[in-house]
Design an enzyme around this catalytic site. Sequence first.
Site, PDB file in Angstrom:
ATOM      1  NE  ARG A  54      18.757  10.233   1.035  1.00 14.81           N
ATOM      2  CZ  ARG A  54      19.252   9.073   1.426  1.00 14.81           C
ATOM      3  NH1 ARG A  54      18.466   8.161   1.965  1.00 14.81           N
ATOM      4  NH2 ARG A  54      20.535   8.814   1.297  1.00 14.81           N
ATOM      5  CE  LYS A 196      17.815  11.772  -3.550  1.00 14.52           C
ATOM      6  NZ  LYS A 196      18.436  11.586  -4.900  1.00 14.52           N
ATOM      7  CG  HIS A 215      21.228   8.650  -7.526  1.00 17.19           C
ATOM      8  ND1 HIS A 215      22.112   8.473  -6.479  1.00 17.19           N
ATOM      9  CD2 HIS A 215      20.736   9.900  -7.374  1.00 17.19           C
ATOM     10  CE1 HIS A 215      22.142   9.558  -5.739  1.00 17.19           C
ATOM     11  NE2 HIS A 215      21.321  10.438  -6.263  1.00 17.19           N
ATOM     12  CB  SER A 234      27.321  12.803  -1.268  1.00 21.78           C
ATOM     13  OG  SER A 234      27.581  14.079  -0.738  1.00 21.78           O
ATOM     14  CB  THR A 239      26.412  18.793  -8.789  1.00 16.02           C
ATOM     15  OG1 THR A 239      25.429  17.922  -8.238  1.00 16.02           O
ATOM     16  CG2 THR A 239      25.761  20.100  -9.163  1.00 16.02           C
ATOM     17  CG  ASP A 253      19.737  13.591  -7.699  1.00 17.83           C
ATOM     18  OD1 ASP A 253      20.876  13.118  -7.520  1.00 17.83           O
ATOM     19  OD2 ASP A 253      18.815  13.413  -6.901  1.00 17.83           O
ATOM     20  NE  ARG A 318      21.464  18.038  -0.115  1.00 18.83           N
ATOM     21  CZ  ARG A 318      21.864  17.185  -1.059  1.00 18.83           C
ATOM     22  NH1 ARG A 318      21.652  17.470  -2.333  1.00 18.83           N
ATOM     23  NH2 ARG A 318      22.449  16.058  -0.732  1.00 18.83           N
TER      24      ARG A 318
END
Length: 537
Positions: A54, A196, A215, A234, A239, A253, A318
């Site tokens: 991003r 996003k 989130h 992160s 996850t 997410d 990703r």
Amino acid sequence: METYGLEKLGILNAKAVYRNLTPAVLTEKALQRGEGELMDTGALVVKTGKYTGRSAQDKFIVDTPAVHDKIAWGKVNVPVSREKFNAIKAKICAYLQGREIFIFDGMAGADPACTQKFRIINELASQNLFIRDLLIRPTDEELAAFGDPDYTLIAAPGFKCDPEIDGTRSEAAIMIDYEAHMIIICGSQYAGEIKKSVFSTMNFILPQQDVLPMHCSCNMDPETKETAVFFGLSGTGKTTLSADPKRMLIGDDEHGWSDHGVFNIEGGCYAKCIDLVEEEQPEIYHAIRFGALVENVVIDPEKRTPDYSDSTLAVNSRVGYPVEFIPNAAVPGVGGIPKVVIFLTCDSFGVLPPISQLSKEAAMYQFVTGFTSKVAGTEIGVTEPVPTFSTLFGEPFMPLKAQVYADMLGERIEKYNTKVYLVNTGWVSGPAVDPKTGEKNKRMKLSYTRAMITAALNDAYAKEGVAFEHNDIFNLEVPTSVPGADVPAEIMNPRNLWADKAAYDEQAKKLAKMFQKNFEEKYPDMPENVKNAGPKA
């Protein structure tokens, strides 16, 4: 040729317009157009070029009287004029003329009472495949009755802004006009910008419906339907820890919390691929198959096998795939009222307890603080742990003022008697890297963390009458043991594990002061009872 109202947006004379194509056709189109290649599992692999993540500094919100007083303006939520937005939008629409256009009409929000319809207009077939994977896919009947979308998003990575003419920071721009229900993305091929932007839009809409957007990842017990929520930035294990084979995954997410329970905002997952190993994350590993979109993973040119350890193209490689690719996914993605909320942090200072139970006020404090930390040596010039404070564990996507979301969380904790825990998945026996010797300490064992979280989910700390000790520096309530698990009692208090107790005290007070400084600078108007629930240097 059906154009689905593109002319109203200013997109004229399209070469072709495709709507809600299947994964097979989208993959075929992407290959024909040279957008990517197939790996040995059948997944489509693309390179996103300059932008592999991003571009937070290129994100803008249109400032209008209707939204001005609602937005938390600052370095994250940067204002842009309606005139500048419209000028760039017009250029993007002109750029798309004469090109193939890919449309995906889908939904965000698995709770029908909160569902928003999104029309995604893509220049690239591969990005259309991505958002088809990530949003909730309509049935044939829902698509036939789709009508006008609630929000429209145009993504044209091939159009580059001219900063001198367009008034942008770079060639990329991600702009949301909440009042006009329009989103534009250009200059960046990183597909996460699309996902996003949808999330940022839902985070603006849902609080106005008395729904808390989060989130977080979310799972539930398949029999009792008891639900748990996992917040974390992160690298904290969000996850990994929510992917419990004994529980059903609601989503990884983005979720909403209404009076009915929690629901997935998405219909897919967007997982990191770097250093992916089948034995450690089998669900993600096997989800990388036909229909998935993989970004910036290095592929053997002959065998088409992936090398997930190769970060040549990006550390942030990703994969996007439908949530149904996960064997124990809950479809549709809805669950009950959360019984447990877990805040995950990775403390590379090595001073936070491995698990602590939070009061409502402490939960609100930790929620707005959103702490984790970088490890020394991960970046040039980083020689000691560096704190990261991301409001609400997702600051870049939260357009409203922090207290709006924090108050909603506090109300729900009190109303539903939800228990909240702060879990440190990082280091407890010393900093990640010893500043004197340069030696690396070991991170908390994943098995220990899983046992602590399992005890929290089963309410074992209360049921077994586990004693709690108060941590004076961090103002936390720490269990002295983990019932029903082979977890050494001494690790519950990190100070026990430091050879130099004075060094622990110094490091702990140092981090506590960082908490205090961050809170005082960013949240001066938060209630005193919330402020007082934080660390005491």
